[in-house]
Design an enzyme around this catalytic site. Structure first.
Site, PDB file in Angstrom:
ATOM      1  N   ASP A   1       1.062  -1.218   0.498  1.00 11.72           N
ATOM      2  CA  ASP A   1       0.353  -0.149  -0.083  1.00 11.72           C
ATOM      3  C   ASP A   1       0.491   1.123  -0.205  1.00 11.72           C
ATOM      4  OD1 ASP A   1      -2.258  -1.434   0.560  1.00 11.72           O
ATOM      5  OD2 ASP A   1      -2.875  -1.718   2.359  1.00 11.72           O
TER       6      ASP A   1
HETATM    7  N1  URA Z   1      -1.480  -5.441   3.719  1.00 11.40           N
HETATM    8  C1  URA Z   1      -1.882  -4.315   3.880  1.00 11.40           C
HETATM    9  O1  URA Z   1      -2.999  -4.635   4.732  1.00 11.40           O
HETATM   10  N2  URA Z   1      -1.408  -3.589   3.142  1.00 11.40           N
HETATM   11  C2  URA Z   1       0.374  -4.034   2.828  1.00 11.40           C
HETATM   12  O2  URA Z   1       0.270  -2.836   2.003  1.00 11.40           O
HETATM   13  C3  URA Z   1       0.569  -5.059   2.891  1.00 11.40           C
HETATM   14  C4  URA Z   1      -0.213  -6.280   3.540  1.00 11.40           C
END
Ligand code: URA
Length: 230
Positions: A102
């Site tokens: 993310d």
């Molecule tokens: N899980 C999430 O919620 N975000 C990420 O970036 C990776 C795994």
């Protein structure tokens, strides 16, 4: 083109020899032994029989990046900087990301032009643990580890997550190990307990560990040994 056809088109093998080479597992495409005659040979695949290289292929490239917060795990984005903006290499458009993070998640990101390598790394069947350091808004209770090891139901995908391991490091921080990579998986797991993830950092994907010499935004090529671990 199918590998059996590719090999029988060469002057050195007839069809019977090709069948035998495949059965005897002497043929490799991009470093992986193949025995299925339907296996695909592409323009840039490397094809080997024993130690003879029959088609060189394009050089395969693998990088480890320490993803900083505030950049998108995509090759292009109209609004925000992308992880590819941090990579200064020729033919960048041939590279792809193996396992997205993310916007504000930091940590280990693998970038390559080697499709079969990244598939092995990310496909759920491989069950490689992805290890995250997590900081949360509220305290993490003992019930979290129990629920995570049982699996959580995700209604949108209509599935139950694979057992995950949680190690408490403090009242509001933990190390979580998951074998899948569902959309916002970690945040949704903590969201089950109405506990917001404040910081998320990927430390490891299977045997590949983020090099602590890399500062956020820095990257380096993987070593031959690291590439061979997947
Ligand atoms: N899980 C999430 O919620 N975000 C990420 O970036 C990776 C795994």
């Amino acid at each position: 083109m199918r590998v059996d056809r590719f090999l029988s088109n060469l002057p050195c093998f007839n069809r019977k020899q090709v069948r035998l080479l495949l059965v005897e597992k002497r043929v490799r495409i991009d470093g992986k032994v193949v025995s299925d005659p339907h296996s695909e040979v592409r323009e840039f695949s490397r094809v080997e029989v024993d130690s003879d290289v029959l088609q060189v292929g394009k050089p395969l490239r693998h990088f480890m990046l320490h993803k900083p917060a505030g950049c998108v795990s995509a090759t292009k984005d109209p609004q925000h900087p992308t992880v590819l903006d941090l990579i200064h290499e020729p033919d960048k458009d041939e590279l792809h990301i193996a396992g997205r993070l993310d916007f504000n998640t930091t940590g280990l990101m693998l970038i390559t032009n080697d499709g079969s390598w990244s598939r092995r790394l990310t496909q759920p069947q491989t069950k490689l643990p992805k290890v995250y350091y997590v900081e949360t808004e509220h305290a993490i209770g003992p019930e979290y580890a129990i629920k995570f090891s049982e699996g959580l139901y995700f209604a949108f995908e209509d599935l139950t997550t694979q057992p995950a391991g949680l190690e408490l490091l403090g009242t509001k921080c933990a190390r979580l190990s998951i074998v899948e990579g569902r959309y916002h998986q970690v945040k949704r797991m903590f969201g089950h307990f109405n506990n917001k993830v404040m910081r998320l950092h990927r430390e490891r994907m299977g045997p590949l560990v983020l090099d602590d010499a890399l500062k956020p935004g820095e990257y380096r090529p993987l070593t031959v040994e690291e590439i061979g671990l997947i």
